[in-house]
Design a protein around this motif. Sequence first.
Motif, PDB file in Angstrom:
ATOM      1  N   UNK A 121       0.825  -1.211   0.000  1.00 51.79           N
ATOM      2  CA  UNK A 121       0.000   0.000   0.000  1.00 51.79           C
ATOM      3  C   UNK A 121       0.858   1.259   0.000  1.00 51.79           C
ATOM      4  N   UNK A 122       1.992   1.240   0.701  1.00 47.67           N
ATOM      5  CA  UNK A 122       2.889   2.399   0.639  1.00 47.67           C
ATOM      6  C   UNK A 122       3.445   2.581  -0.771  1.00 47.67           C
ATOM      7  N   UNK A 123       3.798   1.478  -1.413  1.00 41.22           N
ATOM      8  CA  UNK A 123       4.283   1.576  -2.790  1.00 41.22           C
ATOM      9  C   UNK A 123       3.197   2.141  -3.699  1.00 41.22           C
ATOM     10  N   UNK A 124       1.977   1.705  -3.484  1.00 46.08           N
ATOM     11  CA  UNK A 124       0.855   2.215  -4.271  1.00 46.08           C
ATOM     12  C   UNK A 124       0.677   3.717  -4.045  1.00 46.08           C
ATOM     13  N   UNK A 125       0.765   4.149  -2.791  1.00 49.26           N
ATOM     14  CA  UNK A 125       0.621   5.567  -2.467  1.00 49.26           C
ATOM     15  C   UNK A 125       1.705   6.393  -3.161  1.00 49.26           C
ATOM     16  N   UNK A 126       2.948   5.926  -3.085  1.00 50.81           N
ATOM     17  CA  UNK A 126       4.057   6.661  -3.706  1.00 50.81           C
ATOM     18  C   UNK A 126       3.924   6.699  -5.224  1.00 50.81           C
ATOM     19  N   UNK A 127       3.437   5.619  -5.808  1.00 50.84           N
ATOM     20  CA  UNK A 127       3.245   5.582  -7.253  1.00 50.84           C
ATOM     21  C   UNK A 127       2.227   6.627  -7.691  1.00 50.84           C
ATOM     22  N   UNK A 128       1.168   6.790  -6.902  1.00 50.34           N
ATOM     23  CA  UNK A 128       0.102   7.725  -7.261  1.00 50.34           C
ATOM     24  C   UNK A 128       0.428   9.170  -6.895  1.00 50.34           C
ATOM     25  N   UNK A 129       1.070   9.384  -5.744  1.00 45.99           N
ATOM     26  CA  UNK A 129       1.205  10.745  -5.217  1.00 45.99           C
ATOM     27  C   UNK A 129       2.645  11.183  -4.974  1.00 45.99           C
ATOM     28  N   UNK A 130       3.598  10.262  -5.131  1.00 45.63           N
ATOM     29  CA  UNK A 130       4.999  10.629  -5.023  1.00 45.63           C
ATOM     30  C   UNK A 130       5.592  10.422  -3.635  1.00 45.63           C
ATOM     31  N   UNK A 131       6.899  10.223  -3.609  1.00 47.75           N
ATOM     32  CA  UNK A 131       7.619  10.045  -2.344  1.00 47.75           C
ATOM     33  C   UNK A 131       7.493  11.273  -1.444  1.00 47.75           C
ATOM     34  N   UNK A 132       7.557  12.510  -1.993  1.00 49.86           N
ATOM     35  CA  UNK A 132       7.425  13.687  -1.115  1.00 49.86           C
ATOM     36  C   UNK A 132       6.126  13.694  -0.304  1.00 49.86           C
ATOM     37  N   UNK A 133       5.046  13.187  -0.875  1.00 48.52           N
ATOM     38  CA  UNK A 133       3.773  13.154  -0.143  1.00 48.52           C
ATOM     39  C   UNK A 133       3.861  12.206   1.047  1.00 48.52           C
ATOM     40  N   UNK A 134       4.520  11.066   0.856  1.00 48.43           N
ATOM     41  CA  UNK A 134       4.700  10.123   1.963  1.00 48.43           C
ATOM     42  C   UNK A 134       5.590  10.734   3.038  1.00 48.43           C
ATOM     43  N   UNK A 135       6.627  11.417   2.605  1.00 51.70           N
ATOM     44  CA  UNK A 135       7.519  12.079   3.562  1.00 51.70           C
ATOM     45  C   UNK A 135       6.769  13.151   4.350  1.00 51.70           C
ATOM     46  N   UNK A 136       5.988  13.967   3.668  1.00 56.72           N
ATOM     47  CA  UNK A 136       5.262  15.050   4.341  1.00 56.72           C
ATOM     48  C   UNK A 136       4.275  14.505   5.369  1.00 56.72           C
ATOM     49  N   UNK A 137       3.584  13.428   5.021  1.00 54.57           N
ATOM     50  CA  UNK A 137       2.658  12.811   5.976  1.00 54.57           C
ATOM     51  C   UNK A 137       3.392  12.335   7.227  1.00 54.57           C
ATOM     52  N   UNK A 138       4.535  11.689   7.008  1.00 51.12           N
ATOM     53  CA  UNK A 138       5.295  11.139   8.131  1.00 51.12           C
ATOM     54  C   UNK A 138       5.923  12.252   8.965  1.00 51.12           C
ATOM     55  N   UNK A 139       6.435  13.273   8.288  1.00 50.79           N
ATOM     56  CA  UNK A 139       7.056  14.386   9.014  1.00 50.79           C
ATOM     57  C   UNK A 139       6.025  15.117   9.872  1.00 50.79           C
ATOM     58  N   UNK A 140       4.818  15.255   9.352  1.00 52.00           N
ATOM     59  CA  UNK A 140       3.759  15.911  10.122  1.00 52.00           C
ATOM     60  C   UNK A 140       3.470  15.124  11.396  1.00 52.00           C
ATOM     61  N   UNK A 141       3.403  13.796  11.279  1.00 51.67           N
ATOM     62  CA  UNK A 141       3.196  12.965  12.465  1.00 51.67           C
ATOM     63  C   UNK A 141       4.363  13.119  13.427  1.00 51.67           C
ATOM     64  N   UNK A 142       5.577  13.112  12.873  1.00 50.89           N
ATOM     65  CA  UNK A 142       6.759  13.280  13.734  1.00 50.89           C
ATOM     66  C   UNK A 142       6.696  14.614  14.482  1.00 50.89           C
ATOM     67  N   UNK A 143       6.216  15.665  13.834  1.00 52.30           N
ATOM     68  CA  UNK A 143       6.133  16.982  14.468  1.00 52.30           C
ATOM     69  C   UNK A 143       5.239  16.945  15.704  1.00 52.30           C
ATOM     70  N   UNK A 144       4.125  16.242  15.610  1.00 50.06           N
ATOM     71  CA  UNK A 144       3.238  16.115  16.766  1.00 50.06           C
ATOM     72  C   UNK A 144       3.905  15.286  17.869  1.00 50.06           C
ATOM     73  N   UNK A 145       4.652  14.264  17.461  1.00 47.92           N
ATOM     74  CA  UNK A 145       5.386  13.465  18.450  1.00 47.92           C
ATOM     75  C   UNK A 145       6.421  14.342  19.149  1.00 47.92           C
ATOM     76  N   UNK A 146       7.150  15.136  18.362  1.00 47.12           N
ATOM     77  CA  UNK A 146       8.172  16.032  18.905  1.00 47.12           C
ATOM     78  C   UNK A 146       7.576  17.003  19.920  1.00 47.12           C
ATOM     79  N   UNK A 147       6.369  17.496  19.632  1.00 47.04           N
ATOM     80  CA  UNK A 147       5.715  18.469  20.513  1.00 47.04           C
ATOM     81  C   UNK A 147       4.949  17.805  21.657  1.00 47.04           C
ATOM     82  N   UNK A 148       5.004  16.470  21.708  1.00 48.88           N
ATOM     83  CA  UNK A 148       4.265  15.698  22.721  1.00 48.88           C
ATOM     84  C   UNK A 148       2.772  16.024  22.673  1.00 48.88           C
TER      85      UNK A 148
END
Length: 235
Positions: free
Chosen positions: A182-209
């Motif tokens: 499913x991750x490969x499918x997501x990247x094929x449709x929307x690109x690696x940057x979109x997967x990175x942005x989603x993950x970075x956004x989650x990391x930001x919330x983790x960073x801010x507790x």
Amino acid sequence: MEFQKISSPSLRELFVEQLEHMILSGKLGIGEKLPPERQLSEAMQVSRAVVNSGIAELEKKGFLIVKPRVGTFVADYRRTGTLDTLLSIMKYNGGKLRNDEIRSILEVRIALDTLAAQQCIKRITDEEVQLLLEKTERIRDASSIAGASQAAFEFQHEFAVLSQNVLIPLIFQSFKVPVFTLWERFCTLYGIPALYQNTYKLWSFIHDRDIDGAVHWIQHSVGETINGSRKIYYE
């Protein structure tokens, strides 16, 4: 250049694959009784040992039910199947998941990620936050879709481990093949940057507790792939 060893499937594997295809295609219907092992052995020109071990594997996968002294019957694999059943379905469909299977996996992921966020964020250390950032950046720096998907899996698995819930990383690991697809499918449709942005956004919330922010983002970002603007269905 490195070449991979070529190996052919065993007779048992071919036997299992043929019966799986017959069941998944509907040629063998739910509740239908299979011929005795001796007849299957003669018809398919394999030993009874191959038939016996193949039936045992198909029963383990949830495709068959063996009733002693009665016979072997096609099971309703939707009720009796395991994760191995899902992998067999993917193989039958050329490595693809059906829409209802994609939706189901994503819904389970929301539940698991939500629990991981609630458990992880309240106890995570600065060093662990930095470790997750490094794994996030590997998605950004990946040179291929497969590499980005692997990096995303490593982030999610570490996130699950940091929850200190014993079962979450084990469940996540067991679903690696379909989730990776499913991750490969997501990247094929929307690109690696979109997967990175989603993950970075989650990391930001983790960073801010920020537990509430992380949970909301998980539900939103994964929900977008179910019913939103970034669906990943094949049809």
